[in-house]
Design an enzyme around this catalytic site. Sequence first.
Site, mmCIF file in Angstrom:
data_model
loop_
_atom_site.group_PDB
_atom_site.id
_atom_site.type_symbol
_atom_site.label_atom_id
_atom_site.label_comp_id
_atom_site.label_asym_id
_atom_site.label_seq_id
_atom_site.Cartn_x
_atom_site.Cartn_y
_atom_site.Cartn_z
ATOM 1 N N ARG A 776 0.801 -1.221 0.000
ATOM 2 C CA ARG A 776 0.000 0.000 0.000
ATOM 3 C C ARG A 776 0.844 1.287 0.000
ATOM 4 O O ARG A 776 0.517 2.238 -0.716
ATOM 5 C CB ARG A 776 -0.978 0.016 1.182
ATOM 6 C CG ARG A 776 -2.032 -1.079 1.096
ATOM 7 C CD ARG A 776 -3.056 -0.992 2.222
ATOM 8 N NE ARG A 776 -3.980 0.107 1.967
ATOM 9 C CZ ARG A 776 -4.033 1.225 2.670
ATOM 10 N NH1 ARG A 776 -3.192 1.412 3.685
ATOM 11 N NH2 ARG A 776 -4.907 2.164 2.381
ATOM 12 N N TYR A 780 -0.115 3.317 -3.230
ATOM 13 C CA TYR A 780 -1.002 4.456 -2.983
ATOM 14 C C TYR A 780 -0.310 5.652 -2.337
ATOM 15 O O TYR A 780 -0.921 6.704 -2.199
ATOM 16 C CB TYR A 780 -2.130 4.059 -2.019
ATOM 17 C CG TYR A 780 -3.031 2.949 -2.462
ATOM 18 C CD1 TYR A 780 -3.409 2.799 -3.791
ATOM 19 C CD2 TYR A 780 -3.537 2.040 -1.536
ATOM 20 C CE1 TYR A 780 -4.262 1.774 -4.174
ATOM 21 C CE2 TYR A 780 -4.393 1.025 -1.906
ATOM 22 C CZ TYR A 780 -4.748 0.894 -3.236
ATOM 23 O OH TYR A 780 -5.588 -0.110 -3.612
ATOM 24 N N CYS A 807 14.203 -5.040 -4.294
ATOM 25 C CA CYS A 807 15.066 -4.286 -5.207
ATOM 26 C C CYS A 807 14.235 -3.304 -6.030
ATOM 27 O O CYS A 807 14.081 -3.443 -7.242
ATOM 28 C CB CYS A 807 15.817 -5.258 -6.119
ATOM 29 S SG CYS A 807 17.138 -4.454 -7.057
ATOM 30 N N GLU A 808 13.662 -2.311 -5.365
ATOM 31 C CA GLU A 808 12.869 -1.244 -5.971
ATOM 32 C C GLU A 808 13.049 0.018 -5.128
ATOM 33 O O GLU A 808 12.993 -0.042 -3.896
ATOM 34 C CB GLU A 808 11.380 -1.597 -6.004
ATOM 35 C CG GLU A 808 11.002 -2.726 -6.931
ATOM 36 C CD GLU A 808 10.995 -2.304 -8.395
ATOM 37 O OE1 GLU A 808 10.959 -1.078 -8.669
ATOM 38 O OE2 GLU A 808 11.025 -3.201 -9.261
ATOM 39 N N TYR A 836 -5.998 -5.248 3.355
ATOM 40 C CA TYR A 836 -5.173 -5.088 2.154
ATOM 41 C C TYR A 836 -3.678 -5.172 2.484
ATOM 42 O O TYR A 836 -2.863 -4.506 1.878
ATOM 43 C CB TYR A 836 -5.516 -3.779 1.443
ATOM 44 C CG TYR A 836 -6.986 -3.681 1.150
ATOM 45 C CD1 TYR A 836 -7.562 -4.467 0.161
ATOM 46 C CD2 TYR A 836 -7.808 -2.829 1.885
ATOM 47 C CE1 TYR A 836 -8.924 -4.403 -0.089
ATOM 48 C CE2 TYR A 836 -9.170 -2.767 1.635
ATOM 49 C CZ TYR A 836 -9.728 -3.556 0.649
ATOM 50 O OH TYR A 836 -11.072 -3.504 0.404
#
Length: 856
Positions: A776, A780, A807-808, A836
């Site tokens: 999330r 978002y 890895c982001e 969620y």
Amino acid sequence: MRFTVLKFGGTSVSTAARWATIGDVVAARRGAGLLPVVVCSALSGVSNELSAAVDAIAAGAGDPDAVVASLSRRHASLARELGVDPAVCTAEIDALLRVLRGATLLCEAGPKVRARVMAAGELLSTRLGAAFLAARGLAVPWLDVREILVAEESAGEARHFLSATCGFARDPAAIARLSGDVDGWLTQGFIARDRGGATVLLGRGGSDTSAAYLAARLGAEACEIWTDVPGMFTANPRQIPGARLLRALEVEEAQEIAAAGAKVLHPRCLAPVKAARIPLLVKCTEHPHLEGTRVSPDAAGGSAQVKAIAVRTGLVLVSLETLGMWQQVGFLADAFSVFKAHDFSIDLVSTSETNVTVTLDPSANAIGPGALDALEAALRPVCTPAIVQGVASISLVGRGIRGILHQLAPVLRLFEEQRVYLVSQAANDLNLTLVVDQEQVDRLVVELHGLLFAGKAKDATLGPTWAELFAPAPQAPNRKRAKREGAWWAAERDALLALADRPRFVLHGPTLDRAAEAIQRLSSVEAVFYAVKANPHPALLARFAAAGLGFECVSPGEVAAVRAATPTDRLLYTPNFAARSEVAAALGAGLRFTLDNLHPVEQWPELFRGADLHVRLDPGRGRGHHAHVRTAGATSKFGISPEQLPALREALAACGARVVGLHAHVGSGILQPETWAETASFLAEAAELFPEVEVLDLGGGLGVPARPGQRPLDLEALDAALTAVRRAWPRYALWLEPGRWLVSEAGVLLARVTQLKRKGDLTYVGVETGMNSLIRPALYGAFHDIVNLTRLDEPLEMVANVVGPICETGDTLGFSRRLPATREGDVLLIAHTGAYGRSMSSWYNLRDPAEEVLLG
């Protein structure tokens, strides 16, 4: 006489506690040798109610007695809280009733009537306020601001009555009029009069503008804008708790921030104080001790820097393409004259040899049905137009942007994978604006803010973060513990630490039970169906079934999960763009089915023969905390639009199906209780076309406060609003479909600290799971409270970005979080993950997401 003007907005005048603050501020200013002129808005929500009443008259459905009765009850209730006689409002209430009755009788709802009706909100609130201050022993007479503010002539009736402007030259007559032996004056914002004596409105932001006009005309020492936030910030603090207080701004910078989307000040209020060289102060009524923001009329210069990120959503992009414009005299004049003829105000502009692209801001343009189609048709003789809706602007605001473009290069790399429709660098060198798809804005702003402001030292411009302002002080341990006592996870700390041998989502059974009990206490709602997509944990489903809840499912897998956990038959099936085989299976199994599109019933009529259906409608406007969760409007894939209802009736009649329920869901994370009453009213009107309707299903979307300072959804107010709907349409049962509201608070994510890193002014705290477990924040820009459970009672000594091992770059669970001195092996707790969390997790990077267990 030395004046100061203080403006208090709708939330600041709606409770007895806030009026007590107003009284304290008035007394303090008087004690400092100043004569305060207090400018007040209508009670929160009243202007919207009055505007809706005029809209109803225009539609031939006005009920003036009901409108006035509702307003009278609300003001009488506040009068009782204030300890004053509700009769102080009688004259204004009677006058409003006469105007509304006359307008209803004559079917007259023009700008002049709208102005007179909407002025009632400010007149009523100030009558109550004057009586309250008098009861406190303060000599603060009620003043009709229309005696002081006279509007200038405007072209067009709507602009004249609804968006008037006033002069703001120093006014000796007004100074003499108000220089009496009193403790101050109480008057209205938003309204003025024209030279004929008729009431006019000052348009959007009118109360701020009223205060600025009065400050300039009185030569005031200061203009104070008291609102529900403690100043202007580097970003929207309700989205980014790490947003920094802006202690000082130049007028031009404040104006750019306001014009670029910040809601704290209206841009129109700054010109009068600048011309009169009056400082403007932004203060918080709920927290009057906080320093706020000082906006100075003196252009102090200073080093070039970005001071804020401002966002405007809902923009419309218009591209004008033609090879014939290159070096053609008058092309822009011809094109822009079309916008003028259609009454559109252009906002941003970008040009090239063969293209001009502009944006339209709906807050400054009435973009009614068909307006854009008419504009496009009128532009075709001049160029090849293309209109794109659903875009948003992100503005980096501050002095000397051109001089620091090289410093912004790392920041601008965030836009590398975005579709950037337009880039505009302001001619006054105060902002750099990029227009992108609206759905990307929340995430981009969170990341931009982290790059621009995280870790920067406090100085004369940058103050504390929103989180610091509202966090318990380290030197007040009792206060800090009191804050934690309200969270179930503080009481269960030892049990949670024992479960933290690996990353885990933990659900708390008693908190789930309390939520189920609370939602079922709504007397206006006949049935509650839990939205299974929020969290399909088997033990949770069994618990909710035992509590008497039904289940709303959107896939065959969710139906199977419910039936595996409980034998309940209380199921709603609401698929979206499902395959024919799925629809056939659901109808064949006898599930209560919600139709979301015309295609199935038109193309597969044999599946629906003789069926009783619910139908999901699109009310046309979505709400919610992020573009991805707003599920209404033309840019949303959900629901059947109202203009398609005749075709729906025809298709249903052809196959002998009946509509027994109407459904709408406008979005998620909504905290305004009137939303569901508005949805119910929309559905009740649509139900006139389907006489066999028995149920109005209002969807879910009940908001959960996650950020510091956010107020929870008022369930009593929701129940009262829906009770009014039941009285108006007693033949219909009301249903709700909450998901996140029932489970969010009951869940936490536990993860151990793996490493710490320092890069420049930034500190990173790494934990053993990230966006693979909780997506999330990356998807978002969602905020989740993060605490060090191991050191829960220790002072908050560091500010860090909390990141995972994926890895982001987007694998950040929280920006600029205040934590104790954190060490490797500590357990961090991420709150509000019951909804969620596990249900949206993945095996990205082939890392296992956190498992989920039930506690208690």
